[in-house]
Design a protein around this motif. Structure first.
Motif, PDB file in Angstrom:
ATOM      1  N   LEU A  87       1.022  -1.182   0.066  1.00 25.53           N
ATOM      2  CA  LEU A  87       0.062  -0.051  -0.072  1.00 25.53           C
ATOM      3  C   LEU A  87       0.708   1.262  -0.004  1.00 25.53           C
ATOM      4  N   PRO A  88       0.652   2.485  -0.365  1.00 27.56           N
ATOM      5  CA  PRO A  88       1.199   3.583  -0.404  1.00 27.56           C
ATOM      6  C   PRO A  88       1.243   4.051   1.086  1.00 27.56           C
ATOM      7  N   ARG A  89       2.283   4.379   1.407  1.00 25.41           N
ATOM      8  CA  ARG A  89       2.457   5.279   2.689  1.00 25.41           C
ATOM      9  C   ARG A  89       2.619   6.553   2.655  1.00 25.41           C
ATOM     10  N   GLN A  90       1.843   7.342   3.074  1.00 22.80           N
ATOM     11  CA  GLN A  90       1.848   8.847   2.686  1.00 22.80           C
ATOM     12  C   GLN A  90       3.318   9.781   2.892  1.00 22.80           C
ATOM     13  N   ASN A  91       3.742  10.233   1.624  1.00 18.23           N
ATOM     14  CA  ASN A  91       4.727  11.106   1.798  1.00 18.23           C
ATOM     15  C   ASN A  91       4.579  12.258   0.975  1.00 18.23           C
ATOM     16  N   GLU A  92       4.284  13.491   1.498  1.00 13.60           N
ATOM     17  CA  GLU A  92       3.764  14.517   0.573  1.00 13.60           C
ATOM     18  C   GLU A  92       5.072  14.986  -0.297  1.00 13.60           C
ATOM     19  N   ALA A  93       6.063  14.705  -0.283  1.00 14.18           N
ATOM     20  CA  ALA A  93       7.268  15.399  -0.697  1.00 14.18           C
ATOM     21  C   ALA A  93       7.645  14.276  -1.761  1.00 14.18           C
ATOM     22  N   VAL A  94       7.165  13.037  -1.891  1.00 15.11           N
ATOM     23  CA  VAL A  94       7.738  12.237  -2.560  1.00 15.11           C
ATOM     24  C   VAL A  94       6.674  11.559  -3.546  1.00 15.11           C
ATOM     25  N   ASN A  95       5.546  10.811  -2.986  1.00 15.40           N
ATOM     26  CA  ASN A  95       4.497  10.060  -3.720  1.00 15.40           C
ATOM     27  C   ASN A  95       2.899  10.472  -3.164  1.00 15.40           C
ATOM     28  N   GLU A  96       3.015  11.514  -2.129  1.00 12.98           N
ATOM     29  CA  GLU A  96       1.812  11.897  -1.720  1.00 12.98           C
ATOM     30  C   GLU A  96       1.071  10.758  -1.157  1.00 12.98           C
ATOM     31  N   LEU A  97      -0.072  10.141  -1.791  1.00  8.47           N
ATOM     32  CA  LEU A  97      -0.899   9.064  -1.176  1.00  8.47           C
ATOM     33  C   LEU A  97      -1.050   7.998  -2.438  1.00  8.47           C
ATOM     34  N   TRP A  98      -0.114   8.110  -3.368  1.00  7.30           N
ATOM     35  CA  TRP A  98      -0.408   7.310  -4.530  1.00  7.30           C
ATOM     36  C   TRP A  98       0.837   6.589  -4.686  1.00  7.30           C
ATOM     37  N   ILE A  99       0.707   5.249  -5.368  1.00  4.19           N
ATOM     38  CA  ILE A  99       1.947   4.523  -5.817  1.00  4.19           C
ATOM     39  C   ILE A  99       1.369   4.056  -7.292  1.00  4.19           C
ATOM     40  N   CYS A 100       2.261   3.558  -8.300  1.00  2.00           N
ATOM     41  CA  CYS A 100       1.922   2.882  -9.589  1.00  2.00           C
ATOM     42  C   CYS A 100       1.428   1.493  -9.496  1.00  2.00           C
ATOM     43  N   ASP A 101       0.818   0.861 -10.356  1.00  2.00           N
ATOM     44  CA  ASP A 101       0.574  -0.545 -10.269  1.00  2.00           C
ATOM     45  C   ASP A 101       1.593  -1.378 -10.084  1.00  2.00           C
ATOM     46  N   LYS A 102       2.893  -0.929 -10.890  1.00  2.00           N
ATOM     47  CA  LYS A 102       4.118  -1.664 -10.825  1.00  2.00           C
ATOM     48  C   LYS A 102       4.462  -1.797  -9.146  1.00  2.00           C
ATOM     49  N   GLY A 103       4.635  -0.754  -8.473  1.00  2.00           N
ATOM     50  CA  GLY A 103       4.993  -0.902  -7.151  1.00  2.00           C
ATOM     51  C   GLY A 103       3.903  -1.702  -6.387  1.00  2.00           C
ATOM     52  N   ARG A 104       2.760  -1.559  -6.739  1.00  2.00           N
ATOM     53  CA  ARG A 104       1.852  -2.062  -6.156  1.00  2.00           C
ATOM     54  C   ARG A 104       1.680  -3.653  -6.117  1.00  2.00           C
ATOM     55  N   PHE A 105       2.027  -4.177  -7.497  1.00  2.00           N
ATOM     56  CA  PHE A 105       1.558  -5.571  -7.711  1.00  2.00           C
ATOM     57  C   PHE A 105       3.027  -6.255  -8.096  1.00  2.00           C
ATOM     58  N   ALA A 106       4.083  -5.827  -8.011  1.00  2.00           N
ATOM     59  CA  ALA A 106       5.273  -6.286  -8.403  1.00  2.00           C
ATOM     60  C   ALA A 106       6.119  -6.301  -7.384  1.00  2.00           C
ATOM     61  N   TYR A 107       5.861  -6.751  -6.104  1.00  2.00           N
ATOM     62  CA  TYR A 107       6.658  -7.050  -5.172  1.00  2.00           C
ATOM     63  C   TYR A 107       6.996  -8.598  -4.834  1.00  2.00           C
ATOM     64  N   GLN A 108       6.078  -9.249  -5.643  1.00  2.00           N
ATOM     65  CA  GLN A 108       6.022 -10.760  -5.245  1.00  2.00           C
ATOM     66  C   GLN A 108       7.478 -11.347  -5.745  1.00  2.00           C
ATOM     67  N   TYR A 109       8.388 -10.757  -6.437  1.00  2.69           N
ATOM     68  CA  TYR A 109       9.595 -11.385  -6.714  1.00  2.69           C
ATOM     69  C   TYR A 109      10.405 -11.794  -5.312  1.00  2.69           C
ATOM     70  N   SER A 110       9.975 -11.122  -4.567  1.00 10.28           N
ATOM     71  CA  SER A 110      10.821 -11.265  -3.117  1.00 10.28           C
ATOM     72  C   SER A 110      10.330 -12.434  -2.370  1.00 10.28           C
ATOM     73  N   GLU A 111       9.161 -13.129  -2.906  1.00 11.22           N
ATOM     74  CA  GLU A 111       8.494 -14.296  -2.263  1.00 11.22           C
ATOM     75  C   GLU A 111       8.632 -15.417  -3.304  1.00 11.22           C
ATOM     76  N   SER A 112       9.065 -15.125  -4.331  1.00  9.13           N
ATOM     77  CA  SER A 112       9.061 -16.053  -5.710  1.00  9.13           C
ATOM     78  C   SER A 112       9.758 -17.320  -5.259  1.00  9.13           C
ATOM     79  N   PRO A 113       9.121 -18.501  -5.409  1.00  4.82           N
ATOM     80  CA  PRO A 113       9.621 -19.807  -5.109  1.00  4.82           C
ATOM     81  C   PRO A 113      11.011 -20.202  -6.021  1.00  4.82           C
TER      82      PRO A 113
END
Lengths: 900, 164
Positions: free
Chosen positions: A283-309
Motif C-alpha cells: 500500500l502507499p504510505r503517505q509522503n507529501e514530498a515524494v508520492n503523496e498518497l499514490w503508487i503506481c501499479d508496478k509498485g503495488r503488484f510487482a513485489y512478489q519477486y521477493s517471495e518467488s519460489p
C-alpha cells in the motif's frame, strides 16, 4: 501567505485560509465531519450528502456593507436547509454546527439511503475492518432500515474491470472517487459511470479493461468494498495484518510503501514460506514530498519477486562443471581463493566489482570498500550516465514537486515519464495543471506532451544539442536565422535540429513548420531563463551511457547558466531505472563500460545485476562470483553464487533521484540461508583479508555518515523522523494512536499515514566553475546508414523483478518494435494489420529478433523503437538496423486457408 | 466492419465543424444520435469510432451514452415506448399502468414484442408529472408525447403504430 478567514465551528474559533473547505477547516480543530465522496486530493463533488451541516452567515447591511448587529453580536442567517461542508468554502464570520440534532438526523437518513441496496456483507468483504462505510454506519447510521428487504437491487458482485481490479456492483455507493481520481489525478479517464439512479454502475471500455498504471489507487480511496485488487481480494482480514514501512524498488522516485504481512501456511504464488510471515499486499504510505498518497501499479503488484519460489536459497559452488549447493563457509572460502588467485591477501588487483541500483546504500558502500581494499575497481550497473554531476546540480534540499506552480518551469528531456517513473509523471502533470510551464523535449510523442506548453522534437542523437540551445542564446539566434524560409536551404546544423521537429511530414510542411519550431524553442528558452524555479528531468529514452552523460552535462550547464541551482525546487533530477542508482553515484560507484571493464579484469564479483542476461556477448572473466536473488544468466555462469536477502527481508536505505535518503524496514523473515548483501560482502572481504563492517545496516550507515560528505551527520534516527504537518488533516483521535490505520477518515482504511520516516534530502556541493561555462555541445556522432535502433523504456517489461508477478505478467504483452509507417512501407510491411505484423529486426552484431510491429507516427522516420528488457539487448542507440516482414499473422487469412 | 465514417462522412464533418477544434468533445452527443439513427441503438464499435473522432476516451463516450435514456446500447423495437415512473408519476399510478400495459402487450419491462415493433421501457422524469400516467414514443425520427393515458388508450396507440 493567503488571506485568512475566521469562523466558528461547534463553538470553536477556527482560522483557515480563504477558499478552504469547511470540512478541512473543521479537521484543523479535531472535528471529523463524516464524508464518503470527499477526498482532500480530489475536487469536491458533493455526491454522497454525508457531510451535511448547518451553516449560518452574518447578515450584511446592503447600504453600509457592515454586519447587522443584534444584541451586541452579528446577526446570523441560517439557511433553510443543511449544506454540504465538503463543497462550501469558509467565509468570514461563518458559524458552522456539525453536531445538532438536525445534522445528526440527516446523517442517519443519508446512511439509511446509502444502504438501501447495500448487501451488508461485511463478514466476507475485503474492506471489512477498514471500511469507512462500516465505520460511519456504526457511528452515525440507524440500527434498522425502513426500506423493504425484498426491494433491494441485486447486481453483479464479481465484475472484473480488467485483470487487476474487481468491482462489486452491490457495494458501490456511487461516490465517484475512483472516476474522479482517474480523470483528474491520473489523467486516464478509463472508468466512468454508466446509466443513472439505482442502475448507475462503474464501467470501463478501455482495452485492456481499466487500462491505467494508477488503477490500484482506486482500491485505496474507494470508501466501500466495491473496488478490490485481484492481488489482495479474499486475501486476509485487515486486523490480522501488521504493517511494515518500506520503499518501492522499481524506479528512482522512491515511493513510500507499507507492506501488510501476516503469518500463514504456504503463501501465495507458491511462496516457500511454510507457516511463516508472508506479504499480503503493498500500500502507499503517505509522503507529501515524494508520492503523496499514490503508487503506481508496478509498485503495488510487482513485489512478489521477493517471495518467488524460484529464489536462490543456499550458496552454490561450481563442482565438476555444475553449480552445487554448499555451506556458507565453503562458498566464501572458495570465492575468496578464486578472487585472490596468485596475489597476496588484500590484493585482488584485477577484480571488478559490479553492483546495481537494486542494492541499498549500505550494500553499495560495502562493495566500494571491498573493491578499494582489494585494489580492484567498483562499477555501478547502469545503462544511464551523468550521475556524478548530481552532487552539484541535483535537486536542492527542500525541493517538492507539489510546491511547483505558476512561475516555475519543468523541463523533461529524453524521458517518457509515464513509462519510466509514473509517479513523477503524475506530479509533473499536476504541477503543469497548477500553472507551471512544462517543456517536453523528446524524440517522439509522449503522454506528457498534452500537458506541456512547449513540445520540442529532436532527432535521436541530438538531445544534448537541443538542451544546449535552450541555454545558449547565440546558438538560438543561429537556429532562428536558419529557420527563416529564405535561409532554410542552407545546410546549417541548426536547420537540421528544427527539421527534426516534423520528421514525418512532407518536405513542404517541414519548411512551413521550421519557423514555428524555432520560435517555440526560443520561447521555451526564454521561459526557462526567466523562471523563478526550474527543475529538469532527464531520462533514458533513446540514450545509452555516453548519450545520457552528455545530456546530463548539457542539463547541468543549462541549470548553472540560468542560476537554477542550489535553491529548493531547482536542479536536475535523473530518471534512473532502479531505486538506488543515485545512491551508487553518491557513494562513489560509477557506471562503467562493461565491455572494456570486463575485458580488463580477470575476476569479477557481480551483485544484484544480470549483465550476461542483458548482453550475452560480454567478455567472461576467469573467475566469477555472483550474489543474487535468482539463478540469472549471469549466476549460471558463476563459479560461486551467494543467495542474498530480498529488500523485504532486511533493512537498509535508498537514495532517490531527488537525492532523498529513505529507510526501509524488514517485513518478513529471511528466506532459508539467505543473508543481507552487505553482510555477505563484508564476510567475503574478511576472507580476502579486509576489515569491513558487516554487522548491521545501521552500523554501515553510521560509517557512511562519517566518510561520505553528502551523508554527513545523517543517522537512521533522522531518516525515521516525521512531522505532523501533512496535507491531510493532522488532528486525530488519540484512541487511534495504536492503530495508525483508520486514524484519519481520509485514508479510507487503505493507505497509511507515515510514522516511520520521511527521509532526508542530501545537501549540494558548491558548483564547480567548469559547469558555469557553457561548453560546446558535442555533435551528433550517429551514422545515418540504415535505421537507427533506439532503446526505450516500458513500465512492465520482462525484468527479473516483474516476471514473478502473475498479475502484471498478463499486462507485459508481447515484444514489439516501433516503426514509422513510411519505413514500414519501404520494408514491405503492411500497416494497420490486426493482429500486428511480425517483423524480423536485424541489428549489426546482435542476434536476430522477432517482434510485433507497432506501425504509427509515434515512431519518427528512420527510427526503430526497441523496448528495453523485452528480449533484444540494446543498451545504446545503434545505427544500421533494418527490418523485414516474417509472417502476417492475420487470423482471417489463416481461417481462409482451412478447408471449407 | 461498417464504419460511420463510410456512410455519414459529410454529416460527421458538418457536426465537427460546428465546434472549435479544441472542443471536439462537444460533438459527442450529436454523433451518438447519428450512430443511433443507423442501427436503432449505439453499437460498441460506434462508441470507439466516436471516441476517436472527438479525441476523448471511449469510456467517457460510453458514460455520456449511459446517462441519457434516449440513447440505447441494445437493439430494440421500431418504436420505443418510454413510461415515466418517477415519484410524482408513480403517485398517479404509473407503476400499475406500466405493469398492466406490459401484461396486455405480452412483454416484460425493457423487452420487445415478437414482431420487433414495440419496446416498452421505464424511464425517469419526462417533465409531465401532472398528466401522468404518461409516456413518450421514440420513433427514430423524433419524439411523441402521450399524456393522461389509460391502458386502453395506450394499447390502441400501439395498434396504430404497428400499422403506420
Amino acid at each position: 501567505m493567503s488571506k485568512q478567514v475566521n469562523l466558528t465551528i461547534d463553538n470553536q474559533a477556527v482560522t483557515a485560509a480563504e477558499g478552504a473547505l469547511i470540512v478541512d477547516a473543521a479537521k484543523k480543530v479535531g472535528i471529523n465531519i463524516p464524508v464518503f465522496c470527499y477526498h482532500p486530493k480530489l475536487e469536491p463533488a458533493g455526491m454522497c450528502r454525508m457531510c451535511l451541516v448547518e451553516i449560518g452567515r452574518p447578515v450584511i447591511d446592503r447600504a453600509t456593507g457592515a454586519p447587522v448587529m443584534e444584541g451586541g453580536k452579528p446577526k446570523l442567517q441560517f439557511g433553510p436547509k443543511l449544506e454540504t461542508s465538503c463543497t462550501t468554502p469558509v467565509s468570514e464570520g461563518m458559524v458552522v454546527i456539525t453536531n445538532s440534532e438536525k445534522v445528526k438526523a440527516a446523517r442517519k437518513d443519508v446512511v439509511e439511503f446509502l444502504l438501501t441496496s447495500h448487501p451488508l456483507d461485511c463478514p466476507v468483504c475485503d474492506k471489512g475492518g477498514e471500511c469507512p462505510l462500516q465505520n460511519l454506519t456504526l457511528a452515525h447510521g440507524p440500527a434498522t432500515s425502513r426500506f423493504l428487504f425484498n426491494e433491494k437491487n441485486h447486481n453483479a458482485k464479481h465484475v472484473p474491470l480488467g485483470d487487476l481490479i474487481y468491482l462489486d456492483r452491490e457495494r458501490c455507493i456511487q461516490c465517484g472517487r475512483c472516476v474522479r481520481f482517474q480523470e483528474k489525478i491520473a489523467g486516464d479517464p478509463v472508468i466512468g459511470f454508466y446509466n443513472r439512479g439505482r442502475q448507475m454502475e462503474i464501467v470501463t471500455f478501455s482495452e485492456p479493461g481499466f487500462d491505467s498504471y494508477f488503477s490500484g489507487n482506486t482500491t485505496d480511496i474507494c470508501p466501500v468494498g466495491a473496488l478490490t485488487s485481484a492481488d489482495f481480494r479474499f486475501g486476509a482480514r485487515p486486523w490480522e495484518m501488521k504493517a511494515t514501512a518500506s520503499i518501492c524498488t522499481h524506479c528512482a522516485v522512491g515511493c513510500n510503501l507499507a507492506f501488510n504481512v501476516r503469518r500463514e501456511v504456504g503463501g501465495k504464488n507458491g511462496s516457500p514460506s511454510k507457516g511463516g510471515i508472508v506479504i499480503k499486499r503493498a500500500l502507499p504510505r503517505q509522503n507529501e514530498a515524494v508520492n503523496e498518497l499514490w503508487i503506481c501499479d508496478k509498485g503495488r503488484f510487482a513485489y512478489q519477486y521477493s517471495e518467488s519460489p524460484t529464489r536462490l536459497a543456499t550458496p552454490l559452488v561450481r563442482k565438476d562443471g555444475e553449480l552445487t549447493p554448499a555451506s556458507w563457509d565453503v562458498a566464501l572460502e572458495y570465492a575468496a581463493e578464486g578472487l585472490l588467485g596468485e596475489s597476496k591477501p588484500g590484493q585482488a588487483k584485477d577484480l571488478l566489482v559490479i553492483g546495481s541500483g537494486r542494492l541499498a546504500n549500505e550494500d553499495l558502500f560495502t562493495l566500494r570498500k571491498l573493491a578499494e581494499g582489494a585494489g580492484g575497481q567498483a562499477a555501478l550497473y547502469s545503462q544511464s550516465g551523468g550521475g556524478d554531476l548530481l552532487a552539484q546540480v541535483g535537486a536542492a534540499p527542500g525541493t517538492n514537486l507539489a510546491s511547483l506552480g505558476k512561475g516555475s518551469v519543468i523541463l523533461v528531456v529524453a524521458s517518457d515519464l509515464h513509462e519510466e517513473a509514473p509517479i513523477w509523471f503524475l506530479r509533473v502533470k499536476q504541477a503543469a495543471e497548477r500553472g507551471a510551464t512544462l517543456i517536453v523535449a523528446a524524440g517522439r510523442p509522449t503522454r506528457l506532451d498534452r500537458y506541456a506548453k512547449y513540445v520540442i522534437r529532436y532527432a535521436y542523437g541530438e538531445e544534448a544539442q537541443i538542451v544546449a540551445a535552450l541555454g545558449d542564446s547565440p546558438r538560438r539566434a543561429e537556429l532562428v536565422e536558419a529557420a527563416k524560409p529564405a535561409a532554410a536551404a542552407k545546410p546549417a546544423a541548426a536547420a537540421k535540429l528544427v527539421e527534426a521537429a516534423k520528421p514525418a511530414a512532407a518536405a513542404k510542411t517541414v519548411e512551413a513548420a521550421k519557423p514555428a519550431a524555432a520560435a517555440r524553442l526560443v520561447e521555451a528558452a526564454e521561459a526557462f531563463g526567466k523562471a523563478e524555479n526550474a527543475l529538469v528531468f532527464f531520462g533514458s529514452d533513446g540514450l545509452g551511457q555516453s548519450g545520457a552523460q552528455s545530456v546530463a552535462q548539457a542539463c547541468a550547464q543549462l541549470l548553472a547558466a540560468t542560476r537554477h541551482v542550489g535553491r529548493p525546487n531547482n536542479g536536475l533530477i535523473p530518471v534512473w531505472g532502479r531505486a538506488n542508482e543515485q545512491g551508487g553515484w553518491e557513494l562513489g560507484l560509477k557506471a562503467a563500460n562493461l565491455q572494456t571493464a570486463l575485458q580488463a579484469s580477470t575476476t569479477a564479483y557481480i551483485v544484484a545485476a544480470d549483465p550476461y542476461g542483458d548482453d550475452p556477448s560480454l567478455p567472461a572473466p576467469s573467475f566469477l562470483v555472483v550474489q543474487e536473488l535468482f539463478l540469472t544468466e549471469t549466476a549460471r555462469r558463476a563459479d560461486v553464487v551467494f543467495p542474498a536477502q530480498a529488500f523485504t527481508e532486511r533493512d537498509g536505505s535508498f537514495t532517490s533521484g531527488e537525492r532523498r535518503v529513505q529507510r526501509y524496514y524488514p517485513a518478513t523473515p529471511a528466506l532459508a540461508d539467505c543473508r543481507p548483501d552487505y553482510a555477505i560482502s563484508a564476510e567475503l572481504g574478511q576472507h580476502l583479508g579486509l576489515k569491513l563492517e558487516g554487522r548491521s545496516a545501521a552500523a554501515i550507515f553510521a560509517q557512511i555518515a562519517t566518510e561520505i560528505p553528502a551523508y554527513k551527520g545523517l543517522t537512521y534516527r533522522r531518516l525515521a523522523e516525521t512531522t505532523n504537518a501533512t496535507a491531510i488533516g493532522a488532528a486525530k483521535d488519540p484512541r487511534d494512536a495504536e492503530e495508525r490505520r483508520c486514524a484519519d477518515l481520509y485514508y479510507s482504511g487503505a493507505g497509511y499515514e507515515n510514522t516511520q520516516g520521511l527521509g532526508v534530502q542530501l545537501p549540494l556541493q558548491t558548483l564547480s566553475p567548469a559547469l558555469s561555462k557553457p561548453a560546446a555541445a558535442p555533435a551528433a556522432q550517429l551514422s545515418k546508414t540504415g535505421l537507427l535502433a533506439v532503446p526505450v523504456t516500458q513500465l512492465y517489461d520482462l525484468g527479473q523483478t516483474v516476471l514473478p508477478s502473475a498479475l502484471l505478467r498478463q499486462r507485459i504483452g508481447e515484444a514489439w518494435v516501433g516503426v514509422n509507417p513510411a519505413d514500414a512501407a519501404e520494408a514491405g510491411i503492411e500497416a494497420g494489420a490486426a493482429p500486428a505484423a511480425i517483423v524480423q529486426v536485424v541489428l549489426p552484431g546482435k542476434p536476430e529478433w522477432r517482434a510485433a510491429a507497432r506501425i504509427d507516427e509515434r515512431t519518427p522516420r528512420g527510427v526503430l523503437l526497441i523496448p528495453r528488457s523485452m528480449g533484444l539487448p540494446l543498451n545504446a542507440p545503434l545505427p544500421g538496423a533494418s527490418i523485414r516482414p516474417v509472417v502476417r499473422r492475420d487470423s482471417q487469412e489463416a481461417a481462409s486457408q482451412q478447408p471449407a | 466492419m461498417m464504419m460511420l465514417k463510410d456512410t455519414y462522412s459529410a454529416e460527421i464533418e458538418a457536426t465537427l465543424a460546428k465546434y472549435p477544434p479544441e472542443n471536439k468533445r462537444a460533438a459527442v452527443m450529436p454523433l451518438l444520435h447519428l450512430a443511433q439513427r443507423e442501427n436503432g441503438y449505439v453499437t460498441k464499435s460506434a462508441l470507439y469510432e466516436i471516441a476517436d473522432l472527438c479525441g476523448v476516451a471511449v469510456t467517457e463516450v460510453a458514460s455520456i451514452m449511459g446517462f441519457y435514456t434516449l440513447y440505447h446500447d441494445q437493439p430494440g423495437g421500431k418504436y420505443r415506448l418510454q413510461v415515466c415512473t418517477d415519484l410524482p408519476c408513480a403517485l398517479r399510478g404509473a407503476n400499475e399502468f406500466l405493469e398492466q400495459l406490459c401484461a396486455n402487450v405480452g412483454v416484460k419491462v425493457g423487452e420487445t414484442t415478437a414482431d420487433g415493433m414495440i419496446t416498452i421501457e421505464a424511464v425517469t422524469c419526462l417533465a409531465g408529472c401532472n398528466k401522468a400516467p404518461m409516456f413518450q414514443v421514440q420513433t427514430g425520427e423524433g419524439l411523441e408525447y402521450y399524456e393522461n393515458q389509460t391502458v386502453e388508450s395506450a394499447v390502441a396507440l400501439i395498434n396504430d403504430l404497428v400499422k403506420r
